[in-house]
Design a protein around this motif. Sequence first.
Motif, mmCIF file in Angstrom:
data_model
loop_
_atom_site.group_PDB
_atom_site.id
_atom_site.type_symbol
_atom_site.label_atom_id
_atom_site.label_comp_id
_atom_site.label_asym_id
_atom_site.label_seq_id
_atom_site.Cartn_x
_atom_site.Cartn_y
_atom_site.Cartn_z
ATOM 1 N N THR A 29 0.764 -1.189 0.156
ATOM 2 C CA THR A 29 0.265 0.060 -0.062
ATOM 3 C C THR A 29 0.857 1.452 0.011
ATOM 4 O O THR A 29 0.466 2.274 -0.763
ATOM 5 C CB THR A 29 -0.929 -0.299 1.643
ATOM 6 N N GLN A 31 3.562 1.408 -1.067
ATOM 7 C CA GLN A 31 5.272 1.767 -2.587
ATOM 8 C C GLN A 31 3.681 2.150 -3.352
ATOM 9 O O GLN A 31 3.850 2.943 -4.312
ATOM 10 C CB GLN A 31 5.182 0.115 -2.622
ATOM 11 N N GLN A 32 2.915 1.285 -3.532
ATOM 12 C CA GLN A 32 1.353 2.083 -4.198
ATOM 13 C C GLN A 32 0.997 3.796 -4.593
ATOM 14 O O GLN A 32 0.562 4.213 -5.055
ATOM 15 C CB GLN A 32 0.177 1.910 -4.447
ATOM 16 N N ASN A 33 0.723 3.925 -2.962
ATOM 17 C CA ASN A 33 1.019 5.195 -3.160
ATOM 18 C C ASN A 33 2.293 6.242 -3.149
ATOM 19 O O ASN A 33 1.389 7.906 -4.172
ATOM 20 C CB ASN A 33 0.338 5.722 -0.771
ATOM 21 N N THR A 35 3.708 5.535 -5.591
ATOM 22 C CA THR A 35 4.185 5.475 -7.331
ATOM 23 C C THR A 35 3.145 6.794 -7.810
ATOM 24 O O THR A 35 3.769 7.230 -8.568
ATOM 25 C CB THR A 35 3.768 4.503 -8.046
ATOM 26 N N GLN A 36 1.770 6.705 -7.481
ATOM 27 C CA GLN A 36 0.325 7.589 -7.312
ATOM 28 C C GLN A 36 1.024 9.062 -7.447
ATOM 29 O O GLN A 36 0.728 9.725 -7.806
ATOM 30 C CB GLN A 36 -0.720 7.381 -6.271
ATOM 31 N N GLN A 37 1.719 9.261 -5.978
ATOM 32 C CA GLN A 37 2.269 10.440 -6.089
ATOM 33 C C GLN A 37 3.387 11.458 -6.547
ATOM 34 O O GLN A 37 3.457 12.029 -6.600
ATOM 35 C CB GLN A 37 2.584 10.278 -4.157
ATOM 36 N N ALA A 39 3.908 9.994 -9.640
ATOM 37 C CA ALA A 39 3.065 10.164 -11.168
ATOM 38 C C ALA A 39 2.465 11.164 -11.206
ATOM 39 O O ALA A 39 1.864 12.193 -11.865
ATOM 40 C CB ALA A 39 2.171 8.780 -11.265
ATOM 41 N N GLN A 40 1.715 11.591 -9.842
ATOM 42 C CA GLN A 40 0.408 13.241 -10.239
ATOM 43 C C GLN A 40 1.808 13.795 -9.655
ATOM 44 O O GLN A 40 1.696 15.754 -10.568
ATOM 45 C CB GLN A 40 -0.167 13.293 -9.059
ATOM 46 N N GLN A 41 3.199 14.465 -9.024
ATOM 47 C CA GLN A 41 3.936 15.336 -8.808
ATOM 48 C C GLN A 41 4.234 15.180 -10.767
ATOM 49 O O GLN A 41 4.805 16.584 -11.397
ATOM 50 C CB GLN A 41 4.678 14.954 -8.169
#
Length: 109
Positions: A29, A31-33, A35-37, A39-41
């Motif tokens: 979880t 690591q997924q968070n 990765t998402q952050q 990608a957003q940045q």
Amino acid sequence: MAININNLQSNPQVKNDKVEQNVQRQQTTVQQNATQQAAQQGAQRQDSVSITPQAKQFTKLQEKANAASGIDQEKVDKIKQAIAEGKYKVNVEQLARRIMQFEGDLFKK
């Protein structure tokens, strides 16, 4: 019938497996968070625009040139005043030369 109370405790191996599974879920979880952050940045960085000072200056100069009429109003006012006062002198030779030059250029084409 006899009950063995030493075996009543649950198997420590089963508890350790469950703990390890929870830890793995939490790590996944996290690591997924992350990765998402990231990608957003990354998306936010790609959408940025900056204008250089030279481009800003160029835009201002373009606006100034578009607003200008191309007529030297100060010179026009001086000539008008000189004509009104009777001080404006016309060089007739130069005027005749330029009229002939203009007509020559006009009819040669």
